[in-house]
Design a protein around this motif. Structure first.
Motif, mmCIF file in Angstrom:
data_model
loop_
_atom_site.group_PDB
_atom_site.id
_atom_site.type_symbol
_atom_site.label_atom_id
_atom_site.label_comp_id
_atom_site.label_asym_id
_atom_site.label_seq_id
_atom_site.Cartn_x
_atom_site.Cartn_y
_atom_site.Cartn_z
ATOM 1 N N LEU A 185 -0.861 -0.436 6.163
ATOM 2 C CA LEU A 185 -1.725 -0.529 4.979
ATOM 3 C C LEU A 185 -1.039 -1.397 3.930
ATOM 4 C CD1 LEU A 185 -4.379 0.491 3.638
ATOM 5 C CD2 LEU A 185 -3.003 2.346 2.639
ATOM 6 N N HIS A 186 -1.679 -2.509 3.554
ATOM 7 C CA HIS A 186 -1.177 -3.329 2.456
ATOM 8 C C HIS A 186 -1.783 -2.820 1.158
ATOM 9 C CE1 HIS A 186 -1.115 -6.808 -0.348
ATOM 10 N NE2 HIS A 186 0.122 -6.867 0.105
ATOM 11 N N TRP A 187 -0.908 -2.592 0.168
ATOM 12 C CA TRP A 187 -1.305 -1.991 -1.106
ATOM 13 C C TRP A 187 -0.966 -2.975 -2.219
ATOM 14 C CZ3 TRP A 187 1.095 3.342 -2.864
ATOM 15 C CH2 TRP A 187 0.531 3.731 -4.089
ATOM 16 N N GLN A 188 -1.988 -3.616 -2.762
ATOM 17 C CA GLN A 188 -1.812 -4.517 -3.899
ATOM 18 C C GLN A 188 -1.757 -3.665 -5.168
ATOM 19 O OE1 GLN A 188 -1.676 -7.974 -3.457
ATOM 20 N NE2 GLN A 188 -1.029 -8.096 -5.597
ATOM 21 N N TRP B 134 -2.528 7.906 3.459
ATOM 22 C CA TRP B 134 -1.958 7.122 4.540
ATOM 23 C C TRP B 134 -1.150 8.021 5.467
ATOM 24 C CZ3 TRP B 134 -2.302 3.170 7.479
ATOM 25 C CH2 TRP B 134 -1.224 2.785 8.282
ATOM 26 N N ASP B 135 -1.449 7.921 6.763
ATOM 27 C CA ASP B 135 -0.903 8.808 7.778
ATOM 28 C C ASP B 135 -1.295 10.252 7.460
ATOM 29 O OD1 ASP B 135 -0.002 7.004 9.625
ATOM 30 O OD2 ASP B 135 2.018 6.869 8.796
ATOM 31 N N GLY C 167 -9.034 12.404 -6.431
ATOM 32 C CA GLY C 167 -9.602 12.705 -5.119
ATOM 33 C C GLY C 167 -9.221 11.691 -4.064
ATOM 34 N N LEU C 168 -9.918 11.775 -2.929
ATOM 35 C CA LEU C 168 -9.658 10.880 -1.807
ATOM 36 C C LEU C 168 -10.917 10.138 -1.419
ATOM 37 C CD1 LEU C 168 -7.431 12.590 0.943
ATOM 38 C CD2 LEU C 168 -6.816 10.742 -0.629
ATOM 39 N N GLU D 288 -2.668 5.463 -4.509
ATOM 40 C CA GLU D 288 -3.547 5.643 -5.662
ATOM 41 C C GLU D 288 -3.929 4.285 -6.240
ATOM 42 O OE1 GLU D 288 -2.488 9.095 -8.300
ATOM 43 O OE2 GLU D 288 -0.587 8.961 -7.187
ATOM 44 N N THR D 289 -5.229 4.037 -6.371
ATOM 45 C CA THR D 289 -5.699 2.764 -6.906
ATOM 46 C C THR D 289 -6.841 3.009 -7.890
ATOM 47 O OG1 THR D 289 -7.570 2.157 -5.463
ATOM 48 C CG2 THR D 289 -5.354 1.938 -4.527
ATOM 49 N N PRO D 290 -7.148 2.028 -8.755
ATOM 50 C CA PRO D 290 -8.273 2.173 -9.689
ATOM 51 C C PRO D 290 -9.623 2.285 -8.988
ATOM 52 C CG PRO D 290 -6.820 0.365 -10.349
ATOM 53 C CD PRO D 290 -6.404 0.774 -8.978
ATOM 54 N N ASP D 291 -9.677 1.879 -7.720
ATOM 55 C CA ASP D 291 -10.942 1.882 -6.988
ATOM 56 C C ASP D 291 -11.040 3.008 -5.967
ATOM 57 O OD1 ASP D 291 -12.081 -0.751 -8.029
ATOM 58 O OD2 ASP D 291 -10.113 -1.360 -7.290
#
Length: 265
Positions: free
Chosen positions: A179-182, A87-88, A106-107, A79-82
């Motif tokens: 997946l790198h998640w900042q 994942w998988d 949503g996705l 989950e991100t602001p953008d």
């Protein structure tokens, strides 16, 4: 015409009148055919006997199938602001899961580490309006259900949004990706089993085949380490329930690579 699903790996195939004769994913040396022989099921049949479970995995919403089905992996919601990315993937999607993800924004897309987890990826995409499924082009041959939503990317990294970046590590499969998640509170790597979190949950391992216990060579493991070297991360979330390295994950990766290389030297 039916989209048959392999009972062993849980991957859905292109529509056919009769079940396929073979599952190339299971016949590959990294997986295996059931001792009882190749067998098939369908999405609807699995839905009659199984359900999708949603659980919090150290602050990340995760999805799995209960009782265990096929390989037994989990999927994770980044989950991100953008925008959010799945994942998988797993072999079932339910109305309850779709509603919960939509409640969270949503996705935007789906991204999958490697073919053992392609599962019902098209069903998931269509449940959210046909969102893209990002797979590295080096793994094109392993897509058993071609679909317009499947997007093959090339190169070493792909930015999905300002917070999420796909990194091709190779290793387990040529196009194996993480997946790198900042994120606030500690960035993370979502790894599937391209980086395998081991039971200590402080170390990782790297294999060509996990069930058949075929290790990777030193050059390939060094390449994985090099691919991740530019990224900072505190946590690693693996492929299974509870398989997480929480805190100091970058150091755990360094130590694990050194330990692995020493063991096979």
């Amino acid at each position: 015409m039916t989209h048959f699903m392999c009972l062993q790996c849980g991957v859905q195939f292109a529509e056919t009148e009769l079940p396929p004769e073979h599952c190339p994913i299971c016949e590959d040396e990294r997986q295996y055919v059931r001792w009882e022989g190749q067998a098939w099921t369908t999405f609807d049949d699995v839905a009659r006997t199984h359900k999708v479970a949603m659980k919090d995995e150290v602050g990340v919403l995760a999805f799995g199938i209960e009782p265990r089905f096929a390989i037994g992996q989990r999927a994770l919601l980044a989950e991100t602001p953008d925008g959010n990315v799945l994942w998988d993937c797993i072999s079932l999607v339910s109305d309850e899961v779709v509603a919960e993800i939509k409640r969270r924004g949503g996705l935007q897309a789906i991204a999958i580490s490697h073919c053992h987890y392609y599962s019902a990826m098209v069903e998931w995409s269509e449940a959210f309006g046909g969102i893209p499924i990002h797979i590295h082009a080096d793994d094109r041959q392993w897509v058993m259900r071609p679909h317009p939503s499947v997007v093959f990317w090339e190169g070493e990294t792909l930015t999905l949004n300002p917070s999420l970046t796909l990194v091709r590590c190779g290793g387990h499969f040529a196009g194996g990706q993480v997946l790198h998640w900042q994120r606030d509170g500690g960035s993370a790597i979502l790894s599937g089993d391209i980086l395998q979190v081991v039971p200590t949950r402080r170390h990782l391992s790297f294999m060509h085949s996990y069930p058949n216990q075929i290790p990777l060579n030193a050059r390939t493991v060094r390449r994985i380490a090099t691919a991740l070297e530019p990224f900072d991360y505190d946590d690693i979330y693996g492929a299974w329930w509870g398989s997480n390295v929480i805190g100091d994950a970058r150091e755990a990766m360094r130590v694990s690579v050194d330990r692995y290389l020493a063991a096979i030297a």
